[in-house]
Design an enzyme around this catalytic site. Structure first.
Site, PDB file in Angstrom:
ATOM      1  N   HIS A  26       2.691   2.056   5.550  1.00  0.00           N
ATOM      2  CA  HIS A  26       2.984   3.478   5.694  1.00  0.00           C
ATOM      3  C   HIS A  26       2.186   3.997   6.881  1.00  0.00           C
ATOM      4  CE1 HIS A  26       4.717   4.070   1.541  1.00  0.00           C
ATOM      5  NE2 HIS A  26       3.964   3.023   1.289  1.00  0.00           N
TER       6      HIS A  26
ATOM      7  N   GLY B 168      -0.326   0.652  -6.190  1.00  0.00           N
ATOM      8  CA  GLY B 168       0.790   1.593  -6.194  1.00  0.00           C
ATOM      9  C   GLY B 168       2.014   1.094  -5.457  1.00  0.00           C
ATOM     10  N   GLN B 169       2.133  -0.237  -5.293  1.00  0.00           N
ATOM     11  CA  GLN B 169       3.291  -0.784  -4.583  1.00  0.00           C
ATOM     12  C   GLN B 169       4.532  -0.698  -5.468  1.00  0.00           C
ATOM     13  OE1 GLN B 169       2.774  -4.838  -3.269  1.00  0.00           O
ATOM     14  NE2 GLN B 169       4.582  -4.783  -1.932  1.00  0.00           N
TER      15      GLN B 169
ATOM     16  N   ASN C 280       0.033  -0.456   0.424  1.00  0.00           N
ATOM     17  CA  ASN C 280      -0.095  -0.498  -1.033  1.00  0.00           C
ATOM     18  C   ASN C 280       0.228  -1.917  -1.497  1.00  0.00           C
ATOM     19  OD1 ASN C 280      -0.655   2.259  -1.173  1.00  0.00           O
ATOM     20  ND2 ASN C 280       1.510   2.794  -1.294  1.00  0.00           N
TER      21      ASN C 280
ATOM     22  N   ASP D 135      10.446   7.381   5.884  1.00  0.00           N
ATOM     23  CA  ASP D 135      10.405   7.266   4.424  1.00  0.00           C
ATOM     24  C   ASP D 135      11.392   8.266   3.820  1.00  0.00           C
ATOM     25  OD1 ASP D 135       8.080   6.071   2.262  1.00  0.00           O
ATOM     26  OD2 ASP D 135       9.415   7.666   1.571  1.00  0.00           O
ATOM     27  N   ILE D 136      12.112   7.836   2.788  1.00  0.00           N
ATOM     28  CA  ILE D 136      13.139   8.679   2.180  1.00  0.00           C
ATOM     29  C   ILE D 136      12.524   9.844   1.402  1.00  0.00           C
ATOM     30  CG2 ILE D 136      13.389   7.526  -0.073  1.00  0.00           C
ATOM     31  CD1 ILE D 136      16.438   7.578   0.421  1.00  0.00           C
TER      32      ILE D 136
ATOM     33  N   HIS E 149       5.075  -3.705   3.578  1.00  0.00           N
ATOM     34  CA  HIS E 149       5.343  -2.557   4.459  1.00  0.00           C
ATOM     35  C   HIS E 149       4.060  -1.784   4.676  1.00  0.00           C
ATOM     36  CE1 HIS E 149       6.007  -1.327   0.278  1.00  0.00           C
ATOM     37  NE2 HIS E 149       5.529  -0.137   0.630  1.00  0.00           N
TER      38      HIS E 149
END
Ligand code: 5GP
Ligand code: ZN
Length: 112
Positions: free
Chosen positions: A100, A91-92, A85, A30-31, A98
């Site tokens: 997490h 909270g998407q 999410n 994750d960035i 995807h």
């Protein structure tokens, strides 16, 4: 899909730090990590969210669960959390399904 950030990462058009890959799935760092281990895993095929993916390809969803649990097992040593999410209240922010994979510290519960 045009203009989908994660489709662009799958295509190699946007760079990402790869964690795992097979024919169907890709996992990358994750960035903006929120835990010492924060991996994002996606199917290479575009689905908007987990419900669409499960509806369209339940066998693929099962294989995806295997893919993400293997990442949790290999990237952490003391447990991990898997999160999908979904939509606004979930909270998407990126509308390509995807998971997490979070770990490396104790997670809090209940979720915020
Ligand atoms: P969501 O909020 O939709 O569940 O998660 C989207 C995740 O994608 C966020 O944790 C965010 O930090 C991550 N993200 C957004 N843009 C990029 C990017 O360009 N590269 C990577 N590696 N992760 C990203
Ligand atoms: Zn996509």
């Amino acid at each position: 899909m045009n203009d989908c950030l994660f489709c662009k990462i799958v295509a190699g058009d946007i760079p990402a730090k790869l964690v795992a890959e097979n024919d169907n799935f890709l996992a990358f760092a994750d960035i903006a990590p929120t835990a010492p281990v924060h991996v994002v895993a996606v199917p290479k095929t575009h689905y908007a969210n987990a419900a669409e993916f499960a509806d369209a390809d339940s066998q693929g969803m099962g294989q995806f669960m295997q893919f993400i649990t293997e990442i949790g097992e290999s990237e952490t040593s003391n447990g991990y959390r898997l999160v999908f999410n979904t939509d606004a209240d979930g909270g998407q922010t990126v509308f390509h399904v995807h998971a997490h994979v979070l770990g490396g510290r104790a997670m809090q519960w209940p979720a915020g």
